[in-house]
Design an enzyme around this catalytic site. Structure first.
Site, PDB file in Angstrom:
ATOM      1  N   ASP A 100       0.840  -1.206   0.000  1.00  0.00           N
ATOM      2  CA  ASP A 100       0.000   0.000   0.000  1.00  0.00           C
ATOM      3  C   ASP A 100       0.874   1.256   0.000  1.00  0.00           C
ATOM      4  OD1 ASP A 100      -2.468  -1.626   0.466  1.00  0.00           O
ATOM      5  OD2 ASP A 100      -1.456  -2.041   2.355  1.00  0.00           O
ATOM      6  N   HIS A 104      -4.737  -3.589   6.272  1.00  0.00           N
ATOM      7  CA  HIS A 104      -4.489  -3.775   4.827  1.00  0.00           C
ATOM      8  C   HIS A 104      -5.825  -4.159   4.196  1.00  0.00           C
ATOM      9  CE1 HIS A 104      -2.819  -4.955   1.007  1.00  0.00           C
ATOM     10  NE2 HIS A 104      -3.224  -6.193   1.160  1.00  0.00           N
TER      11      HIS A 104
HETATM   12  P1  NAD Z   1      -2.168 -18.416  -4.785  1.00  0.00           P
HETATM   13  O1  NAD Z   1      -3.490 -19.079  -4.704  1.00  0.00           O
HETATM   14  O2  NAD Z   1      -1.520 -18.233  -6.110  1.00  0.00           O
HETATM   15  O3  NAD Z   1      -1.126 -19.183  -3.867  1.00  0.00           O
HETATM   16  C1  NAD Z   1      -1.419 -19.513  -2.543  1.00  0.00           C
HETATM   17  C2  NAD Z   1      -0.605 -20.739  -2.210  1.00  0.00           C
HETATM   18  O4  NAD Z   1      -0.789 -20.999  -0.829  1.00  0.00           O
HETATM   19  C3  NAD Z   1      -1.058 -21.978  -2.989  1.00  0.00           C
HETATM   20  O5  NAD Z   1       0.061 -22.629  -3.561  1.00  0.00           O
HETATM   21  C4  NAD Z   1      -1.726 -22.831  -1.922  1.00  0.00           C
HETATM   22  O6  NAD Z   1      -1.629 -24.231  -2.182  1.00  0.00           O
HETATM   23  C5  NAD Z   1      -0.914 -22.410  -0.699  1.00  0.00           C
HETATM   24  N1  NAD Z   1      -1.537 -22.726   0.575  1.00  0.00           N
HETATM   25  C6  NAD Z   1      -2.838 -22.789   0.901  1.00  0.00           C
HETATM   26  N2  NAD Z   1      -2.985 -23.196   2.171  1.00  0.00           N
HETATM   27  C7  NAD Z   1      -1.737 -23.370   2.667  1.00  0.00           C
HETATM   28  C8  NAD Z   1      -1.237 -23.801   3.913  1.00  0.00           C
HETATM   29  N3  NAD Z   1      -2.047 -24.137   4.924  1.00  0.00           N
HETATM   30  N4  NAD Z   1       0.101 -23.874   4.065  1.00  0.00           N
HETATM   31  C9  NAD Z   1       0.932 -23.575   3.059  1.00  0.00           C
HETATM   32  N5  NAD Z   1       0.521 -23.180   1.840  1.00  0.00           N
HETATM   33  C10 NAD Z   1      -0.806 -23.081   1.655  1.00  0.00           C
HETATM   34  O7  NAD Z   1      -2.319 -17.009  -4.028  1.00  0.00           O
HETATM   35  P2  NAD Z   1      -1.335 -15.761  -4.124  1.00  0.00           P
HETATM   36  O8  NAD Z   1      -1.790 -14.879  -5.216  1.00  0.00           O
HETATM   37  O9  NAD Z   1       0.065 -16.227  -4.081  1.00  0.00           O
HETATM   38  O10 NAD Z   1      -1.687 -15.015  -2.752  1.00  0.00           O
HETATM   39  C11 NAD Z   1      -1.351 -15.592  -1.515  1.00  0.00           C
HETATM   40  C12 NAD Z   1      -1.958 -14.754  -0.380  1.00  0.00           C
HETATM   41  O11 NAD Z   1      -1.303 -13.501  -0.301  1.00  0.00           O
HETATM   42  C13 NAD Z   1      -3.443 -14.440  -0.567  1.00  0.00           C
HETATM   43  O12 NAD Z   1      -4.116 -14.548   0.682  1.00  0.00           O
HETATM   44  C14 NAD Z   1      -3.433 -13.011  -1.050  1.00  0.00           C
HETATM   45  O13 NAD Z   1      -4.641 -12.357  -0.785  1.00  0.00           O
HETATM   46  C15 NAD Z   1      -2.285 -12.468  -0.225  1.00  0.00           C
HETATM   47  N6  NAD Z   1      -1.674 -11.211  -0.692  1.00  0.00           N
HETATM   48  C16 NAD Z   1      -1.424 -10.263   0.232  1.00  0.00           C
HETATM   49  C17 NAD Z   1      -0.822  -9.062  -0.153  1.00  0.00           C
HETATM   50  C18 NAD Z   1      -0.517  -7.990   0.862  1.00  0.00           C
HETATM   51  O14 NAD Z   1      -0.178  -6.866   0.456  1.00  0.00           O
HETATM   52  N7  NAD Z   1      -0.600  -8.231   2.168  1.00  0.00           N
HETATM   53  C19 NAD Z   1      -0.488  -8.869  -1.494  1.00  0.00           C
HETATM   54  C20 NAD Z   1      -0.760  -9.875  -2.408  1.00  0.00           C
HETATM   55  C21 NAD Z   1      -1.356 -11.070  -2.005  1.00  0.00           C
HETATM   56  C1  LMR Z   2      -3.359  -6.578  -2.737  1.00  0.00           C
HETATM   57  O1  LMR Z   2      -3.439  -5.582  -2.031  1.00  0.00           O
HETATM   58  O2  LMR Z   2      -3.118  -6.524  -3.958  1.00  0.00           O
HETATM   59  C2  LMR Z   2      -3.523  -7.939  -2.094  1.00  0.00           C
HETATM   60  O3  LMR Z   2      -3.843  -7.808  -0.747  1.00  0.00           O
HETATM   61  C3  LMR Z   2      -4.476  -8.802  -2.830  1.00  0.00           C
HETATM   62  C4  LMR Z   2      -5.904  -8.314  -2.688  1.00  0.00           C
HETATM   63  O4  LMR Z   2      -6.782  -9.114  -2.377  1.00  0.00           O
HETATM   64  O5  LMR Z   2      -6.152  -7.121  -2.898  1.00  0.00           O
END
Ligand code: NAD
Ligand code: LMR
Length: 335
Positions: free
Chosen positions: A166, A194
């Site tokens: 952010d 967030h």
């Molecule tokens: P994705 O679905 O591509 O990958 C998630 C991975 O986590 C998958 O490989 C899945 O099998 C694995 N997973 C699920 N449960 C699990 C567990 N118990 N232990 C270990 N691995 C597990 O998703 P992504 O796009 O990589 O996003 C991952 C997370 O990050 C999401 O919750 C997304 O919202 C979050 N995210 C947060 C931010 C932030 O700024 N805080 C930014 C981007 C994404």
């Molecule tokens: C983001 O900010 O891009 C991540 O937290 C993914 C989402 O769900 O917005």
């Protein structure tokens, strides 16, 4: 898969959960190439995912091997949290379901909250004594609170949730509007959750050392469109990509750890969600986005930032949302 390291330093063990996923894929190559911990620190990359994702995870491990990164001392690919967190100094908790179009991040609490208690306990049982944890999986503030509550012996100042994406988004918006390089935008704080209630505080940001409102000269934009663009940027990425942010999220993970570990620039701060100690009237214990200064060894929340009535109202709204999320996961938090 052991490789020879060119450095004499002992390797640092770093865990990435969800390493077979999108953000994981954006992250592990950067860690293995030295971008997380620097060019003198070999790394053992410990990658955790769920059982069905193990074949894909093995593919990631093969690609890492094919990069022949000199700093990558070893890789571990596992579905066992006790193996994944064994001896780790940094745990990057990414693994969780991402939201789909039309959802808010808080809607993921039911699906994802249950992941973080067991992982908190495994970290407490297996990690190195200098462990630090950054939670990325959404809703990251409350997931971090759950994991932290399940690992009460790990000092609270070791727990972070990611609001740096952010901050980076906000800095980019301000730089574009002011027509300056993004490096000239500093002191950009993200307050609270967030989520769409976060408060990106441009009033206290600086552009080329001057107050951002003075440089931008458009208060209505700063208090309106700017804030909503940053709040809703994650949703805009999902609408465009049909997938949530990954490359920018991985970049923000690297930035977060480098700011904590390497320190913040003199006069600047970074945005991190950390356990509140009551700063700015935020209830103690909430994992709350604050401006943070680090010297590489210790960090603190920046005190004394002034907020007008509108900003205080925004802080109240995001605090209430976090309290509500906390109340929804009571059963995941040991008393
Ligand atoms: P994705 O679905 O591509 O990958 C998630 C991975 O986590 C998958 O490989 C899945 O099998 C694995 N997973 C699920 N449960 C699990 C567990 N118990 N232990 C270990 N691995 C597990 O998703 P992504 O796009 O990589 O996003 C991952 C997370 O990050 C999401 O919750 C997304 O919202 C979050 N995210 C947060 C931010 C932030 O700024 N805080 C930014 C981007 C994404
Ligand atoms: C983001 O900010 O891009 C991540 O937290 C993914 C989402 O769900 O917005």
């Amino acid at each position: 898969m052991a490789q020879t390291s060119g450095s004499q330093r002992p390797p640092v063990h770093v865990t990435v959960t969800g390493a077979a996923g999108q953000v994981g894929y954006g992250l592990v190559f950067r860690i293995a190439s030295g971008q997380l911990l620097g060019p003198d620190t070999p790394v053992v990359l410990r990658m955790l995912d769920i059982e069905p994702a193990l074949p894909a995870l093995e593919g990631v491990a093969m690609e890492l091997e094919d990069c022949a990164f000199p700093l990558l001392a070893d890789t571990v690919a596992t579905a066992d949290a006790n193996v994944a967190f064994d001896g780790v100094s940094w745990a990057l908790l990414v693994g969780a379901m991402p939201r789909k179009e039309g959802m808010e991040r808080g809607d993921l609490l039911t699906a994802n909250g249950g992941i973080f208690g067991p992982q908190g306990r495994a970290i407490a049982a297996r990690a190195a004594s200098d462990i630090r944890i950054l939670v990325v999986g959404n809703p990251c503030n409350t997931n971090c609170l759950i994991a932290r509550a399940n690992a009460p012996d790990i000092p609270s100042e070791r727990w972070f949730a990611m609001t740096r994406l952010d901050e980076n988004r906000a800095r980019a918006q301000l730089a574009r509007r002011a027509g300056v390089p993004v490096a000239q935008v500093t002191n950009m704080a993200i307050w609270g959750n967030h989520s769409a209630t976060q408060y990106p505080d441009a009033i206290n940001a600086r552009i080329a050392g001057r107050p951002a409102p003075e440089v931008i000269g458009d208060d209505a934009w700063l208090r309106g469109e700017f804030i909503s663009t940053v709040q809703k940027r994650g949703a805009a990425i999902i609408a465009a990509r049909k997938l949530s942010s990954a490359g920018s999220a991985a970049a923000a993970v690297i930035d977060s750890v480098r700011s904590i570990d390497g320190g913040t620039a003199p006069g600047d701060w970074t945005s991190l969600a950390v356990p509140s100690r009551g700063e700015y009237g935020v209830p103690e214990g909430l994992q709350f986005g604050f401006p943070v200064v680090s010297d590489g060894a210790t960090w603190h929340v920046v005190e004394g930032i002034e907020h007008d009535a509108e900003a205080n109202d925004r802080l109240r709204v995001t605090t209430e949302e976090l309290l509500q999320e906390q109340s929804l996961v009571r059963e995941l938090i040991p008393v």
